[in-house]
Each structure stands twice: as structure tokens, then as C-alpha cells.
Design a protein around this motif. Structure first.
Motif, PDB file in Angstrom:
ATOM      1  N   GLU A   1     -40.865   3.125  21.201  1.00 35.88           N
ATOM      2  CA  GLU A   1     -39.889   2.033  21.193  1.00 35.88           C
ATOM      3  C   GLU A   1     -38.462   2.573  21.192  1.00 35.88           C
ATOM      4  O   GLU A   1     -37.578   2.022  21.859  1.00 35.88           O
ATOM      5  N   ILE A   2     -38.232   3.651  20.461  1.00 38.45           N
ATOM      6  CA  ILE A   2     -36.898   4.263  20.448  1.00 38.45           C
ATOM      7  C   ILE A   2     -36.557   4.820  21.827  1.00 38.45           C
ATOM      8  O   ILE A   2     -35.441   4.649  22.336  1.00 38.45           O
ATOM      9  N   ILE A   3     -37.539   5.477  22.456  1.00 36.31           N
ATOM     10  CA  ILE A   3     -37.317   6.009  23.808  1.00 36.31           C
ATOM     11  C   ILE A   3     -37.032   4.873  24.785  1.00 36.31           C
ATOM     12  O   ILE A   3     -36.161   4.980  25.660  1.00 36.31           O
ATOM     13  N   LEU A   4     -37.758   3.765  24.639  1.00 35.60           N
ATOM     14  CA  LEU A   4     -37.548   2.618  25.520  1.00 35.60           C
ATOM     15  C   LEU A   4     -36.130   2.063  25.368  1.00 35.60           C
ATOM     16  O   LEU A   4     -35.472   1.742  26.362  1.00 35.60           O
TER      17      LEU A   4
ATOM     18  N   VAL B   1     -33.368   1.779  28.344  1.00 34.41           N
ATOM     19  CA  VAL B   1     -32.728   0.510  28.715  1.00 34.41           C
ATOM     20  C   VAL B   1     -31.210   0.641  28.654  1.00 34.41           C
ATOM     21  O   VAL B   1     -30.495   0.202  29.568  1.00 34.41           O
ATOM     22  N   VAL B   2     -30.705   1.251  27.596  1.00 31.61           N
ATOM     23  CA  VAL B   2     -29.253   1.436  27.463  1.00 31.61           C
ATOM     24  C   VAL B   2     -28.726   2.312  28.596  1.00 31.61           C
ATOM     25  O   VAL B   2     -27.675   2.028  29.195  1.00 31.61           O
TER      26      VAL B   2
ATOM     27  N   MET C   1     -41.051   5.487  31.919  1.00 34.49           N
ATOM     28  CA  MET C   1     -41.947   4.792  30.997  1.00 34.49           C
ATOM     29  C   MET C   1     -43.398   5.197  31.230  1.00 34.49           C
ATOM     30  O   MET C   1     -44.177   5.346  30.277  1.00 34.49           O
ATOM     31  N   LEU C   2     -43.767   5.399  32.490  1.00 37.42           N
ATOM     32  CA  LEU C   2     -45.131   5.827  32.800  1.00 37.42           C
ATOM     33  C   LEU C   2     -45.382   7.257  32.327  1.00 37.42           C
ATOM     34  O   LEU C   2     -46.441   7.563  31.752  1.00 37.42           O
ATOM     35  N   LEU C   3     -44.417   8.142  32.555  1.00 35.08           N
ATOM     36  CA  LEU C   3     -44.585   9.544  32.185  1.00 35.08           C
ATOM     37  C   LEU C   3     -44.673   9.727  30.672  1.00 35.08           C
ATOM     38  O   LEU C   3     -45.469  10.529  30.172  1.00 35.08           O
TER      39      LEU C   3
ATOM     40  N   ILE D   1     -45.174   4.939  27.582  1.00 35.19           N
ATOM     41  CA  ILE D   1     -44.783   3.656  26.993  1.00 35.19           C
ATOM     42  C   ILE D   1     -45.630   2.535  27.582  1.00 35.19           C
ATOM     43  O   ILE D   1     -46.054   1.614  26.877  1.00 35.19           O
ATOM     44  N   VAL D   2     -45.860   2.603  28.876  1.00 36.30           N
ATOM     45  CA  VAL D   2     -46.761   1.661  29.546  1.00 36.30           C
ATOM     46  C   VAL D   2     -47.700   2.456  30.436  1.00 36.30           C
ATOM     47  O   VAL D   2     -47.420   3.605  30.796  1.00 36.30           O
ATOM     48  N   SER D   3     -48.797   1.834  30.791  1.00 37.51           N
ATOM     49  CA  SER D   3     -49.733   2.443  31.735  1.00 37.51           C
ATOM     50  C   SER D   3     -49.630   1.713  33.070  1.00 37.51           C
ATOM     51  O   SER D   3     -49.045   0.625  33.157  1.00 37.51           O
TER      52      SER D   3
END
Length: 250
Positions: free
Chosen positions: A50-53, A57-58, A84-86, A89-91
Motif C-alpha cells: 500500500e505504501i508503494i502504491l 500514484v503520487v 504494480m504487476l512487478l 500489488i496486483v496480478s
């Protein structure tokens, strides 16, 4: 200053009308706030992903705002998705299963292309010239009202306000300038504020509209009906109240 009376009226009227036209199923009680509190407790503290996300985004926002001349906005979005894929965070399955996002993508891409096609084949210019010729003999005040209404309602053919302005604004201004006795300063003051509320008309009228529509919260028929009702309300309020107010202050 020019839109203050209309803005205050709509600020008071729109919530009441929304409540009447689309009444909420839950009108009282603490169920929602209690549920939200429990869900927040379950989520706990921010995780690494979540922190990486948040950082991604920023970064994307900063690049979109300040680096538009250096890197394409679409490329920024793709880089964030790849990141995000790497990171995990999401698949890829999460992306494929996001039906609302794909729905928005197809809607927006198709309708932007359609709006661009209408401009490229000259339909918008032709229509504007025909309308301008038909109302050239009108009283200047009636001509202003007619041109503003036409400019506003033609947004049904556009998938963004930018495309609308680029294709249609020069045509409407040219038509207005050819009408004897029409006050161009007054006309511009009456015309341009409609760009701020014409996006309510359709599920594709502005950039955020497909996102709202794609959420599925409102059925398609209801979305279109509410758009027509509020769109007509905004236009009538602007012409009935805004025009006399502009005549007083200008």
C-alpha cells in the motif's frame, strides 16, 4: 461573480432533487458508519504494498502535471501498471477481472473516436453553419439564447469538453458575430460557463464520467434520465437567472 446567483440556487436545489429522484434505501441509522469502522479496523496499518502504491500514484500525478512535455500521460499510466504487476500489488488476473475498468476503457475509447470522427468528416462545422444561418435573422437576445442552447445540447456528440471546445466554439462564435446587434462580450460571458456543467448530460461527457458510469451504481437508463433532467435544469436556470444577472452586472 457572474454565476453566483445560479450557483447558490443549484447548490440548494440539486441535493433535494437528487434525494427525490433517486432516494437512498437507507435513510437513517448508524449501520454504515459502524460497518465502515469495522472494515477499517480489519485493514489495520498500511502494508508495504500500500505504501508503494501511494508512492506510485503520487509519482504518476507529478509526472502528469509537470512532465507532460517530456513523457506521454498514457506511458506514465502504463509504467505504473507495470510497476504494480512487478511488485505484486496486483496480478494480471486482477486486471482482467476489473470489469468496470474495461467497461470504462471501451466506452471512452469508442466515444472519443466517434466524436473525433464527427469533427473530421465536417459534421459539426456543417451543423453549426446551418444553425447559424437559420438564426441570423433572430432578435439578438433570442439568438444568444438559441446559440447557447445549441452549443450546450451538442455536447451529446462529444466525449470530452476539450473536444467540444476545439470543434464547436469557433463555429458558434463565428455564427454569433454575423448577427447584427449581438453583444459579443455578453454572449461569451453567457456561453462559456455552460462548459462547466454540460458534462452532466451523458455517461461520457467528461473524463470522470465513464468512471462514475462504469461503477455500476446507477443503471444505464437511470443515468441517462438523470443526466437529461439535471442537464435541462442547469441550462434553464442559467438562461432564466444567469442571463438577466449578466445584463445587470455588465
Amino acid at each position: 461573480m457572474a454565476v453566483v446567483p445560479v450557483g447558490i440556487l443549484l447548490l440548494l436545489l440539486v441535493p433535494l432533487l437528487s434525494y427525490w429522484l433517486c432516494a437512498p434505501e437507507v435513510k437513517a441509522g448508524n449501520e454504515i458508519s459502524d460497518w465502515a469502522g469495522k472494515e477499517l479496523t480489519k485493514l489495520g496499518a498500511l502494508t508495504r504494498n500500500e505504501i508503494i502504491l501511494v508512492m506510485m500514484v503520487v509519482t504518476a500525478l507529478l509526472l502528469w502535471i509537470f512532465a507532460g512535455s517530456v513523457i506521454s500521460g498514457s506511458l506514465v499510466g502504463l509504467l505504473v501498471i507495470c510497476g504494480m504487476l512487478l511488485v505484486g500489488i496486483v496480478s494480471w488476473k486482477d486486471i482482467l477481472d476489473n470489469h468496470a475498468a474495461w467497461n470504462t476503457f471501451v466506452w471512452f475509447a469508442t466515444l472519443v473516436a466517434l466524436a473525433g470522427g464527427l469533427s473530421l468528416v465536417g459534421f459539426v462545422n456543417w451543423f453549426g453553419n446551418v444553425v447559424g444561418g437559420q438564426i441570423s435573422h433572430f432578435d439578438p437576445l433570442m439568438a444568444m439564447v438559441a446559440l447557447v442552447a445549441i452549443f450546450y445540447l451538442l455536447h451529446y456528440f462529444f466525449a470530452s469538453v476539450t473536444a467540444h471546445v476545439t470543434a464547436l466554439l469557433p463555429v458558434i462564435l463565428a455564427a454569433a458575430s454575423g448577427i447584427a446587434g449581438l453583444d459579443m462580450q455578453m454572449f461569451v460571458l453567457l456561453l462559456l460557463p455552460t462548459l462547466g456543467f454540460m458534462g452532466i448530460l451523458t455517461p461520457y461527457g467528461t473524463g470522470p464520467s465513464p468512471v462514475y458510469y462504469g461503477s455500476g451504481y446507477l443503471p444505464s437508463t437511470l443515468f441517462w434520465r438523470l443526466g437529461a433532467i439535471f442537464g435541462l435544469l442547469f441550462l434553464v436556470a442559467w438562461l432564466v437567472i444567469g442571463l438577466p444577472w449578466l445584463m445587470v452586472i455588465s
